[in-house]
Design an enzyme around this catalytic site. Structure first.
Site, PDB file in Angstrom:
ATOM      1  N   LEU A 291       0.890  10.646  23.848  1.00  0.00           N
ATOM      2  CA  LEU A 291       1.581  10.338  22.589  1.00  0.00           C
ATOM      3  C   LEU A 291       1.066   9.013  22.038  1.00  0.00           C
ATOM      4  O   LEU A 291       1.755   7.992  22.084  1.00  0.00           O
ATOM      5  CB  LEU A 291       3.096  10.279  22.812  1.00  0.00           C
ATOM      6  CG  LEU A 291       3.803  11.623  22.793  1.00  0.00           C
ATOM      7  CD1 LEU A 291       5.257  11.472  23.191  1.00  0.00           C
ATOM      8  CD2 LEU A 291       3.714  12.259  21.414  1.00  0.00           C
ATOM      9  N   HIS A 292      -0.153   9.039  21.543  1.00  0.00           N
ATOM     10  CA  HIS A 292      -0.776   7.855  20.979  1.00  0.00           C
ATOM     11  C   HIS A 292      -1.294   8.174  19.590  1.00  0.00           C
ATOM     12  O   HIS A 292      -1.719   9.288  19.322  1.00  0.00           O
ATOM     13  CB  HIS A 292      -1.927   7.375  21.868  1.00  0.00           C
ATOM     14  CG  HIS A 292      -1.461   7.015  23.247  1.00  0.00           C
ATOM     15  ND1 HIS A 292      -0.799   5.848  23.516  1.00  0.00           N
ATOM     16  CD2 HIS A 292      -1.522   7.691  24.410  1.00  0.00           C
ATOM     17  CE1 HIS A 292      -0.487   5.809  24.797  1.00  0.00           C
ATOM     18  NE2 HIS A 292      -0.910   6.925  25.371  1.00  0.00           N
TER      19      HIS A 292
END
Length: 93
Positions: free
Chosen positions: A14-15
């Site tokens: 989740l970047h």
């Protein structure tokens, strides 16, 4: 409290772009949702900084939760988005 446990489907976790997609979906869900690593403290799923701060990696388990009315449907959509690592916001989210 409704809860979904799901593994992050984006290889990069989740970047940046995946976090942006997820936060937009969480905001559009219409109910307050929290996100946490399996062993961590929950944060606001509609906050880009909070989601990035989790440092969730690809394949890592996260927990989505909400105690709002209608949360089950929203959590199902968000869990699908995360698990499948979708590259764009689907119309169903």
């Amino acid at each position: 409290m409704a809860e979904r446990r799901v593994n992050v489907g984006w290889a990069e976790g989740l970047h940046a772009r995946p976090a942006s997609i997820f936060v937009r979906a969480a905001t559009a869900a219409g109910v307050p949702v929290t996100i946490a690593k399996a062993d961590g403290n929950p944060v606001n799923a509609a906050s880009m900084l909070a989601v990035l701060g989790l440092g969730a990696q690809g394949g890592e388990e996260i927990v989505l939760a909400s105690d709002a009315e209608g949360a089950d449907a929203a959590l199902d959509r968000l869990a699908r988005l995360v698990a499948e690592g979708l590259e764009e916001l689907p119309e169903t989210v």
